[in-house]
Design a protein around this motif. Structure first.
Motif, PDB file in Angstrom:
ATOM      1  N   LEU A   1      37.898  45.902  37.266  1.00 37.95           N
ATOM      2  CA  LEU A   1      36.683  46.071  38.079  1.00 37.95           C
ATOM      3  C   LEU A   1      36.999  46.262  39.568  1.00 37.95           C
ATOM      4  CD1 LEU A   1      34.305  43.443  36.437  1.00 37.95           C
ATOM      5  CD2 LEU A   1      34.249  45.914  36.178  1.00 37.95           C
ATOM      6  N   LYS A   2      38.194  45.832  39.979  1.00 43.41           N
ATOM      7  CA  LYS A   2      38.650  45.937  41.369  1.00 43.41           C
ATOM      8  C   LYS A   2      37.635  45.374  42.385  1.00 43.41           C
ATOM      9  CE  LYS A   2      41.831  49.760  40.632  1.00 43.41           C
ATOM     10  NZ  LYS A   2      41.915  49.639  39.222  1.00 43.41           N
ATOM     11  N   PRO A   3      37.231  44.126  42.199  1.00 42.62           N
ATOM     12  CA  PRO A   3      36.295  43.521  43.154  1.00 42.62           C
ATOM     13  C   PRO A   3      37.016  43.082  44.426  1.00 42.62           C
ATOM     14  CG  PRO A   3      36.960  41.888  41.575  1.00 42.62           C
ATOM     15  CD  PRO A   3      37.621  43.180  41.160  1.00 42.62           C
ATOM     16  N   ARG A   4      36.245  42.779  45.429  1.00 46.43           N
ATOM     17  CA  ARG A   4      36.782  42.173  46.650  1.00 46.43           C
ATOM     18  C   ARG A   4      36.734  40.653  46.475  1.00 46.43           C
ATOM     19  NH1 ARG A   4      37.200  45.376  51.007  1.00 46.43           N
ATOM     20  NH2 ARG A   4      36.386  47.482  50.849  1.00 46.43           N
ATOM     21  N   HIS A   5      37.587  39.945  47.226  1.00 48.12           N
ATOM     22  CA  HIS A   5      37.516  38.482  47.204  1.00 48.12           C
ATOM     23  C   HIS A   5      36.128  38.069  47.698  1.00 48.12           C
ATOM     24  CE1 HIS A   5      41.596  37.328  46.085  1.00 48.12           C
ATOM     25  NE2 HIS A   5      41.974  38.444  46.680  1.00 48.12           N
ATOM     26  N   GLY A   6      35.526  37.120  46.998  1.00 48.33           N
ATOM     27  CA  GLY A   6      34.169  36.684  47.301  1.00 48.33           C
ATOM     28  C   GLY A   6      33.130  37.317  46.389  1.00 48.33           C
ATOM     29  N   ALA A   7      33.557  38.273  45.548  1.00 49.97           N
ATOM     30  CA  ALA A   7      32.627  38.968  44.648  1.00 49.97           C
ATOM     31  C   ALA A   7      32.144  38.040  43.535  1.00 49.97           C
ATOM     32  CB  ALA A   7      33.302  40.186  44.039  1.00 49.97           C
ATOM     33  N   ILE A   8      30.980  38.395  43.013  1.00 53.29           N
ATOM     34  CA  ILE A   8      30.441  37.709  41.838  1.00 53.29           C
ATOM     35  C   ILE A   8      30.377  38.734  40.714  1.00 53.29           C
ATOM     36  CG2 ILE A   8      28.448  36.545  40.835  1.00 53.29           C
ATOM     37  CD1 ILE A   8      27.879  35.457  43.662  1.00 53.29           C
ATOM     38  N   ILE A   9      31.033  38.407  39.608  1.00 54.84           N
ATOM     39  CA  ILE A   9      31.065  39.282  38.434  1.00 54.84           C
ATOM     40  C   ILE A   9      30.160  38.674  37.376  1.00 54.84           C
ATOM     41  CG2 ILE A   9      32.517  40.231  36.601  1.00 54.84           C
ATOM     42  CD1 ILE A   9      34.880  40.021  38.584  1.00 54.84           C
ATOM     43  N   GLU A  10      29.260  39.475  36.826  1.00 60.35           N
ATOM     44  CA  GLU A  10      28.397  39.024  35.734  1.00 60.35           C
ATOM     45  C   GLU A  10      29.041  39.435  34.415  1.00 60.35           C
ATOM     46  OE1 GLU A  10      23.711  39.126  34.342  1.00 60.35           O
ATOM     47  OE2 GLU A  10      24.356  40.362  36.024  1.00 60.35           O
ATOM     48  N   VAL A  11      29.091  38.498  33.477  1.00 61.61           N
ATOM     49  CA  VAL A  11      29.727  38.721  32.177  1.00 61.61           C
ATOM     50  C   VAL A  11      28.716  38.401  31.080  1.00 61.61           C
ATOM     51  CG1 VAL A  11      31.661  38.123  30.689  1.00 61.61           C
ATOM     52  CG2 VAL A  11      31.913  37.954  33.182  1.00 61.61           C
ATOM     53  N   VAL A  12      28.539  39.345  30.151  1.00 56.06           N
ATOM     54  CA  VAL A  12      27.612  39.141  29.044  1.00 56.06           C
ATOM     55  C   VAL A  12      28.342  39.435  27.743  1.00 56.06           C
ATOM     56  CG1 VAL A  12      25.466  39.887  27.959  1.00 56.06           C
ATOM     57  CG2 VAL A  12      25.632  39.789  30.442  1.00 56.06           C
ATOM     58  N   GLY A  13      28.415  38.420  26.874  1.00 50.08           N
ATOM     59  CA  GLY A  13      28.991  38.589  25.541  1.00 50.08           C
ATOM     60  C   GLY A  13      27.898  38.410  24.505  1.00 50.08           C
ATOM     61  N   GLU A  14      28.259  38.565  23.245  1.00 46.63           N
ATOM     62  CA  GLU A  14      27.268  38.403  22.170  1.00 46.63           C
ATOM     63  C   GLU A  14      26.634  37.031  22.161  1.00 46.63           C
ATOM     64  OE1 GLU A  14      28.859  39.322  18.286  1.00 46.63           O
ATOM     65  OE2 GLU A  14      27.505  41.016  18.167  1.00 46.63           O
ATOM     66  N   THR A  15      27.392  35.997  22.577  1.00 49.05           N
ATOM     67  CA  THR A  15      26.885  34.625  22.493  1.00 49.05           C
ATOM     68  C   THR A  15      27.067  33.855  23.793  1.00 49.05           C
ATOM     69  OG1 THR A  15      28.996  33.860  21.595  1.00 49.05           O
ATOM     70  CG2 THR A  15      27.296  34.480  19.998  1.00 49.05           C
ATOM     71  N   TYR A  16      27.202  34.553  24.918  1.00 48.51           N
ATOM     72  CA  TYR A  16      27.354  33.854  26.197  1.00 48.51           C
ATOM     73  C   TYR A  16      26.978  34.764  27.361  1.00 48.51           C
ATOM     74  CZ  TYR A  16      31.829  36.341  26.320  1.00 48.51           C
ATOM     75  OH  TYR A  16      32.790  37.317  26.295  1.00 48.51           O
ATOM     76  N   HIS A  17      26.715  34.142  28.492  1.00 45.75           N
ATOM     77  CA  HIS A  17      26.355  34.832  29.735  1.00 45.75           C
ATOM     78  C   HIS A  17      26.874  33.950  30.868  1.00 45.75           C
ATOM     79  CE1 HIS A  17      22.783  36.619  32.277  1.00 45.75           C
ATOM     80  NE2 HIS A  17      23.964  37.046  32.698  1.00 45.75           N
TER      81      HIS A  17
END
Length: 196
Positions: free
Chosen positions: A174-190
């Motif tokens: 994803l190549k984020p910058r430090h301080g970034a917030i990444i949202e993650v969505v799986g079949e059974t989690y968020h």
């Protein structure tokens, strides 16, 4: 054995039809049987009460007469059934809306090898992450009710750091910058992951 054969005869009488085939098996392999066959299950090990029950659940037409003892089962073959874990299925339903939504917007979300979707929700103000560096992470779990209503945790908690960022890691992809917030969505989690 005698009780099972008697049960098979009773099954044939109760079904009101004479089947042309009785498929006899000694384990869960019913690959030689045809849908609608009378099925006689005689396990090699006797006395385990769970084996006949498992066989009935996986192989028998529950809308027809089923006879069983600790020594075997007589029923009508329903074909192989899909077996699901009830707990996993209720979690999957709870997260289905957000998971399916992410899958429909691949211009924003990136699907990773494990099937989960990732996106940068907020980019940070620091430098872009680099290969080989140690990355500190924090996470905030977002639980969902069975109807899909989201309940995010109030605060971020420290998560296991990435000791050495590799090109295969989702954070590098994803190549984020430090301080970034990444949202993650799986079949059974968020979850929301903060790149420190």
């Amino acid at each position: 054995m005698k009780r099972v054969l008697i049960s098979l005869a009773m099954l044939a009488i109760a079904s009101g039809t004479a089947q042309a085939r009785v498929c006899i098996v000694s384990n869960l392999d019913t690959s030689g049987c045809q849908l609608g066959d009378e099925l006689l299950y005689l396990p090699r090990s006797d006395g385990n009460e769970q084996l006949p029950l498992e066989f009935v659940a996986k192989k028998c037409d529950m809308n027809k007469t089923v006879a069983w003892t600790n020594s075997g089962v007589a029923c009508i073959y329903a074909g192989d059934k899909e077996m699901v874990n009830g707990h996993h299925e209720s979690k999957r339903k709870a997260y289905a809306t957000v998971y399916e939504s992410a899958g429909g917007i691949l211009s924003i979300w990136t699907q990773m090898d494990n099937g989960a979707y990732w996106k940068i929700k907020e980019n940070g103000k620091g430098e872009v992450v680099k290969l080989g560096e140690r990355i500190e992470l924090a996470e905030k779990i977002c639980n969902h009710d069975i109807d899909g209503e989201e309940h995010p945790a109030k605060d971020y908690t420290d998560a296991k750091p990435i000791e050495k960022l590799t090109k295969d890691h989702y954070v590098y992809k994803l190549k984020p910058r430090h301080g970034a917030i990444i949202e993650v969505v799986g079949e059974t989690y968020h979850v929301f992951v903060k790149v420190k």
